[in-house]
Design an enzyme around this catalytic site. Structure first.
Site, PDB file in Angstrom:
ATOM      1  N   CYS B   9      25.308  58.221  41.872  1.00  0.00           N
ATOM      2  CA  CYS B   9      25.597  59.487  41.196  1.00  0.00           C
ATOM      3  C   CYS B   9      24.941  59.583  39.821  1.00  0.00           C
ATOM      4  O   CYS B   9      24.552  58.602  39.205  1.00  0.00           O
ATOM      5  CB  CYS B   9      27.092  59.659  40.964  1.00  0.00           C
ATOM      6  SG  CYS B   9      28.033  59.893  42.457  1.00  0.00           S
ATOM      7  N   GLY B  37      20.767  60.775  42.759  1.00  0.00           N
ATOM      8  CA  GLY B  37      21.548  61.284  43.882  1.00  0.00           C
ATOM      9  C   GLY B  37      20.904  62.522  44.454  1.00  0.00           C
ATOM     10  O   GLY B  37      20.704  63.493  43.731  1.00  0.00           O
ATOM     11  N   ASN B 112      30.622  58.996  38.119  1.00  0.00           N
ATOM     12  CA  ASN B 112      29.583  58.080  38.588  1.00  0.00           C
ATOM     13  C   ASN B 112      30.182  56.687  38.578  1.00  0.00           C
ATOM     14  O   ASN B 112      30.615  56.215  37.526  1.00  0.00           O
ATOM     15  CB  ASN B 112      28.356  58.150  37.661  1.00  0.00           C
ATOM     16  CG  ASN B 112      27.296  57.086  37.947  1.00  0.00           C
ATOM     17  OD1 ASN B 112      26.550  56.714  37.068  1.00  0.00           O
ATOM     18  ND2 ASN B 112      27.230  56.589  39.162  1.00  0.00           N
ATOM     19  N   GLY B 113      30.225  56.070  39.756  1.00  0.00           N
ATOM     20  CA  GLY B 113      30.809  54.726  39.827  1.00  0.00           C
ATOM     21  C   GLY B 113      31.633  54.561  41.082  1.00  0.00           C
ATOM     22  O   GLY B 113      31.497  55.338  42.038  1.00  0.00           O
ATOM     23  N   CYS B 249      25.214  47.235  34.706  1.00  0.00           N
ATOM     24  CA  CYS B 249      24.450  46.896  35.915  1.00  0.00           C
ATOM     25  C   CYS B 249      23.011  46.572  35.522  1.00  0.00           C
ATOM     26  O   CYS B 249      22.279  47.436  35.033  1.00  0.00           O
ATOM     27  CB  CYS B 249      24.481  48.081  36.867  1.00  0.00           C
ATOM     28  SG  CYS B 249      23.381  47.939  38.273  1.00  0.00           S
ATOM     29  N   TYR B 255      15.576  48.951  38.311  1.00  0.00           N
ATOM     30  CA  TYR B 255      15.434  49.672  39.574  1.00  0.00           C
ATOM     31  C   TYR B 255      15.833  51.146  39.501  1.00  0.00           C
ATOM     32  O   TYR B 255      15.045  52.024  39.835  1.00  0.00           O
ATOM     33  CB  TYR B 255      16.259  48.964  40.646  1.00  0.00           C
ATOM     34  CG  TYR B 255      16.012  49.449  42.036  1.00  0.00           C
ATOM     35  CD1 TYR B 255      15.145  48.764  42.889  1.00  0.00           C
ATOM     36  CD2 TYR B 255      16.651  50.580  42.533  1.00  0.00           C
ATOM     37  CE1 TYR B 255      14.904  49.203  44.178  1.00  0.00           C
ATOM     38  CE2 TYR B 255      16.423  51.025  43.817  1.00  0.00           C
ATOM     39  CZ  TYR B 255      15.548  50.345  44.640  1.00  0.00           C
ATOM     40  OH  TYR B 255      15.319  50.771  45.909  1.00  0.00           O
ATOM     41  N   ASP B 359       9.502  46.766  43.508  1.00  0.00           N
ATOM     42  CA  ASP B 359      10.721  46.392  42.791  1.00  0.00           C
ATOM     43  C   ASP B 359      11.804  45.818  43.686  1.00  0.00           C
ATOM     44  O   ASP B 359      12.848  45.401  43.199  1.00  0.00           O
ATOM     45  CB  ASP B 359      11.259  47.583  41.985  1.00  0.00           C
ATOM     46  CG  ASP B 359      11.597  48.752  42.870  1.00  0.00           C
ATOM     47  OD1 ASP B 359      11.382  48.674  44.100  1.00  0.00           O
ATOM     48  OD2 ASP B 359      12.084  49.753  42.339  1.00  0.00           O
ATOM     49  N   CYS B 395      27.363  45.433  46.455  1.00  0.00           N
ATOM     50  CA  CYS B 395      27.774  45.963  45.159  1.00  0.00           C
ATOM     51  C   CYS B 395      29.028  46.797  45.358  1.00  0.00           C
ATOM     52  O   CYS B 395      29.098  47.617  46.272  1.00  0.00           O
ATOM     53  CB  CYS B 395      26.652  46.833  44.585  1.00  0.00           C
ATOM     54  SG  CYS B 395      27.166  47.803  43.145  1.00  0.00           S
TER      55      CYS B 395
END
Lengths: 476, 476, 476, 476
Positions: B9, B37, B112-113, B249, B255, B359, B395
């Protein structure tokens, strides 16, 4: 996105000789040629002499749905076209392929280029009762070929007989019920090449990147003046019009064509790297980093960096989601929303003397906005280097390098004035000489009319080059 | 395009405090956050306490038409959201912002999360009669806040009281009739920053690139655990939950985030260059040219080249027209149409020993296809370098680094096996140590659970992390 | 088309008890119920307890594509809804079915009607921490049922326990993972019936025309107060709330329902013919021809003609192509474009004394325009007869008969004044007594509150009936 | 909806002589003519000699958006067209108006009808080098006119000189830069009339209902053979080709035209009522109720009832929401979903002897389905009466009454057999004699070739009438 100059078309032809997914070949090929024209596109397929077609305004992705591709279906031959037209008013009848029926059958024509005698041809046909549905010169070309076909024993012979009357730039593919005919004007202004897939289909395309897209290997370019016929009898070449003065558009190498294409045996990417290197030699700069404007300036920027030894950096982030459906910000927001399409990577330029490379400056407005972004992000100096000579003359051979009013290089007297106008510390263009050297490495001769005003063939005097590209006038 | 890993997100909030084009700010900001997103998006606006909203499946460009943006109109506050969900079945009720009405008024939340105790929270609310329209943990978060709001004197106090019960990653913006509240979990898994425009609007966003997009300058990151309230009384910060273990993170740097963003004071672009440099130091290669996979590997490839002294080259042409509406080729064509999305620039790699930088390697299928393309184009050797350590663990904090079955690094025992699987001459990943060094330069501590399996907070045992992200089950 | 009054909803439920094309049943049924609501619609399907849904703004034809219907797929139960909402601002969260998850599982609810105590219910739930996504009373109903479900042994028992707290009009279908529950308020304001197909599926619908559409035969109406449960155990009826005062909306017969429907054993078409006959008896006219306004006045016009002996004629041609996408003519053309939707058949009315029949006069504007058309076409006299009594009072039970400002019968003091306002030579309404006689023939009692102001249950005093049907307000 | 027979086109022309919303006139007029063609439509506008056009597949409502109408803008002249083509494969080049450019200027032609010598004309033009973009005979017509225009002093004179070579049915409007020319073949197969608005615009249209739609009053029909020119010099009539045998399609009255239209001074509605009356006299039935199939049979059913004294009833409810986007039910549901489009009003027919009136029986399949519905709803007897004679011969003049294989009246030997096939107790058609009497009342002569096989002019022998209406074949 930033209002650059445009190629006017790309063409694609497939000859399978038996039932094959030829529409799908055309679809993939047009995706690869999309940079040559974004206004409209179309595909026509021949299945045992029955023609099916689909055409429309917009990108390949917008015009072709899964249904429509399925409707085109399999066939033995197909032709496809992407088009950019230079006028706002779009006439749907100008979308190609133009599919017509004549006394000896059907044909579908795709044309990349521009005839300089389109008006005379049109007038001559009209005087014999011809009617025109669109405004493009393609219909004049078809009338000329069909006129010859009345007496010629084959369509390819009709093409050969018509060619002396067609003056200007044309790289074409023409489909009949059973043949695919590719032909190119004797000067070879626009590229055209062909190749073959492992399963045996012949592919003709404006650029070799379209061959790659369908897994075909490049055989060679169609020669300037050559007529190449793909049929059940194999491949026949008619070279009766070959041998004229070669005049490939030098701009294809340094601007229009896709970097992964190979034209006349030379890599377009390599030509752009070389342009950057020549720039670095001709017009060096004292700087800390070299950056390119995405995507058009990146290759030359890398070349500049390699030659000069100045570090190559990534100066911008281009927002790949900002496309056609982006809603222009309101007046109130326009000032603020400057970095929505292109954002500076501050890390790269802050406190640095920057060499900024792009492939052209057209009106100068985009360019000066980018320069301001760099300064706002802390660039100490901005030295602009342009990997092509300045455009000073209109092109009559299939691009929209047009009226002098729109070209900053015509409006301002000197490079210094342009530099002041766009706000850079220094500015330099590639020399025409260097452009010729890049070209000359391939042992070719080129058209550089838009830089020099010297055109390889006579161009119409005292007349707009786009006479018919306007809403239709009518008498009584 | 090639099936990489996804952030889940991005959030955006605007506080103008007076009538302003806040919907347009949100629209522009979401364009800049679109990489976080692509499945759905939405905007909610408060005009004098009246809420208007528009949400839908798809990209910002697809969901918002000129009409809909006009309908949202002007207001004093707005929040916006872009969402990526990890399951195929899309529940329209999960699209954010989630706008609800409760006993003390309205609120619109963007999150977001990912909460690790979402199931327990949900169960607890359900046992009190709560009903859930969607499957996302955002509704649980809202019930928790609204539950506190029954007794708390203000919404921000309700948020503060709710936070100890919310475990996991959450970087949120919450709009009430008159306030914009930004808050971030005490570990600070996901980024969140704010800034201000010259005309005085406060902007909160997941990444600073969204601030640039609307012409705001970055003030600072929201602190892990901080609650920041924008209202008519100015900006108030509640730091009662600050001071916990920081665990940003690490993957954001190398990334997810956009290269032009700045997180915790550090440039994301710089972090990626540095990753390339570390790679070159840790795992050098004898080669003639370094190329990156566009667009994800380009920055690290440049860093590798700078460090190693091997020439940086442009290895690929990415077709920017191949998007969502591209029609997948038929079975018959699939073999052939390998270069439609990504074509090799033969000039760059033919006859060369190539260092190929990307990556990540997720499933390995895309990677091996690219390697094959390079060899078909004449690359003599291909040495792959990956600018992140291998993912070996799921994750739980808001990305889709998920089940071990989908990760090639879990499926194969050694780097050598992976190298063989994807067909390269050598393969190396960035070391976890180097990742920490890149991070460490900013003096921060990070979450590297996906590389190490060590998570900064307890994660749910023996349970899928996406329990509710499925079609809804029902009892009786 | 001409801005009449509207029913607020239609509901549909299918119980197959095994895998069956239940979504398709719902789709067809909603087409048949489309006249009950044109703003939005939706379908939810249960397949082995997994719920899938699709909802959207617009007609069934616009919301459901072949893909979306296929995505809903087969299942054992489905519910569907068509909605008309009385406010301009559409909240997508109000589209039904409302699908929620609670502690004991899932449910999907479709509601036709209106609760008079929605505000109190909502307030009570909010005080316990409830959050509301939409503005419709359906969410209050769900919270009430879910609250009971915490302790009730089954969903149907929860419905039974909740019903005493739900005051007003509600004809509902409720889907759980394994059951379809239909229930109707004790007054039975809105119709609800059920039937069965030959292959054994049970169908519940607002009107029997939806049963015809899917090939089911009508079994009977759900009783006012009845809870009917379709499950693997067959059909169970709970009548603990039956026996109250019946108050079916008399307007269903003479206005809302589709003529081919049968409600409480009586044909709607027959009721309309009868209304015309009563009109002819009560308010005869000296005339040459009787015509009806299409489509709403045609049945009663035929009844009037049959009773009076005056010839029935076709007075108008309605253009069936003029729909939603018709572009309103410019100011300049508006005067001229009066006959694009409805054109007079001059042959029928020229030189004639005309009886013009319609089922209502709402604002009077459409009516006076039609009268002018008739006179322009040569009608000598126009005698208007309305097949319902005048609306003078708002409806609180699920229609948009609303504020007195919009009703011409409230604005003007006498029938004579209305006659003058719309320009007719004479005007008469059906008497309330006659309306009762039409109804009385079926031995039923009815709600005629919109005509008389006498409502069968207490209605909220001094408060708009649409409190929540507005953009959401918010506190702090 | 039920696969009846189709008219092939409708035309519309506006001459304002000064700037006026002529595109809007055309738009409204085409809505009124939509019943004459639903496959494609288009409008062309002349503003000071500049032509703008928009054309597309689909209904007027689908092809014209507000934007496109605005783009057409104001002008002094406009022409419009609705088209029905008889073949599945749609060629976009056949959509009208056909706008072309020739040596003397521009023209836009709209054609309703069919040339019987289209093939010969086309061949003759092709032999002179003509190219054809579409398959319709309209291009042959244009070449013929343009050919004459080379020497004729005006376009109207060119039309006059071309007419002797155009054999068959043509009611046309032709726009030049400054004139609107309406012309009709000497037999007058298809209708064409004109009128004037109060503000002075002249309107030409296939039917008078289009005049009503734009507020124009009917002046008169264009005479068979007449050429009517609207220009700055007023209205000029050229009648040099008038005086031939009149042969208006009798089918226009009893089938195609809209009931509110007036053709040759007679009301179409009146003609249909009269057809019902003749039917009742010629083929009475012992019955309780007369019903019509909506909408095509309603007028004649009313006439039958008036003549016979049997009560007129409403037998069906037609679902007005079931349109083009209705998704065909799956195999499994098809059996059940019989009443979604048309439901019987059981009250009207149960236990009754029913006279069922429609205007034609084409293949018989729809008809027998309707009869079955009536019996399932309790009709005791069904007596079908058809308000036209049986079609036994193809039409060459602009309708799709076509091949004998598709016409039940050609496939079965007697009315009794047809009655058995469709399952009615009795069946009768209108006699040809009665059709002539209806027609004769207006003192006209008519074409009844589809009933009798006697055509007013020679028709091509031994050849499909739709030679070019197929995917294009091609030679070499």
């Amino acid at each position: 996105m930033f209002g650059g100059l445009h190629e006017e078309c790309g063409v694609m032809g497939i000859f399978a000789g038996r039932k094959a997914p030829v529409a799908e070949y055309a679809y993939l090929g047009l995706y690869a040629l999309q940079h040559r024209g974004q206004e409209s596109c179309g595909i026509a397929v021949s299945e045992d002499g029955l023609f099916r077609q689909h055409r429309g305004d917009g990108l390949v992705a917008e015009v072709f749905s899964e249904e429509q591709l399925a409707h085109l279906g399999q066939g033995s031959i197909a032709v496809g076209h992407v088009r950019y037209s230079t006028t706002g008013g779009k006439n749907p009848n100008n979308i190609q392929p133009v599919v017509v029926c004549h006394v000896k059958g059907n044909m579908a024509l795709c044309h990349n280029g521009n005839l300089v005698n389109a008006n005379e041809l049109r007038r001559a046909h009209e005087l014999k009762g011809a009617i025109f549905h669109g405004t493009a010169d393609t219909e004049s070309m078809i009338y000329t070929i069909v006129g010859e076909r009345l007496t010629a024993p084959s369509t390819e012979e009709a093409v050969a007989r018509a060619m002396p009357r067609l003056q200007g730039a044309y790289s074409c593919v023409l489909m009949t019920a059973t043949k695919l005919i590719a032909f190119r004007d004797p000067n070879g202004f626009r590229p055209l090449c062909y190749g073959r897939t492992e399963s045996g289909e012949f592919i003709v395309a404006s650029e070799s990147c379209a061959l790659d897209a369908v897994g075909a290997h490049l055989i060679r370019d169609i020669e300037p003046g050559e007529i190449l016929v793909f049929s059940g009898q194999g491949v026949q070449s008619d070279r009766r019009h070959c041998g004229g003065r070669r005049a490939l558009c030098v701009f294809e190498y340094i601007y229009f064509a896709r970097p992964d294409s190979v034209i006349e045996g030379a890599s377009v990417h390599a030509a752009r790297l070389m342009a950057g290197k020549f720039l670095a030699k001709e017009s060096p700069a004292q700087a800390d980093v070299v950056i390119g404007v995405p995507d058009s300036g990146l290759d030359a920027a890398l070349g500049f960096a390699q030659q000069s030894g100045i570090r190559y950096g990534v100066g911008f982030l281009k927002n790949k989601y900002v496309g056609r459906s982006f809603i222009a910000p309101s007046q109130q927001m326009r000032e603020k929303a400057v970095r929505i399409k292109l954002n500076v990577i501050r890390e790269t330029v802050e406190g640095k003397r920057v060499v900024l490379v792009d492939d052209s400056i057209v009106r100068g407005t985009t360019c000066s906005r980018i320069v301001r972004l760099l300064r706002d992000s802390g660039a100490k100096e901005v030295h602009m280097r342009v990997s092509a000579p300045p455009f000073k003359h209109p092109c009559y051979f299939g691009t929209d390098v047009d009226s002098e009013e729109n070209l900053i290089a015509c409006q301002l007297d000197s490079v210094e004035e342009i530099a002041r106008a766009i706000g850079v510390d220094s500015l330099a263009y590639l020399s025409i000489d260097a452009a010729h050297q890049i070209a000359g490495l391939q042992g070719m001769s080129y058209c550089d009319g838009c830089f020099t005003g010297n055109y390889p063939i006579a161009v119409p005097a005292g007349q707009s080059k786009h006479k018919f590209e306007q809403p239709i006038h009518s008498g009584n």
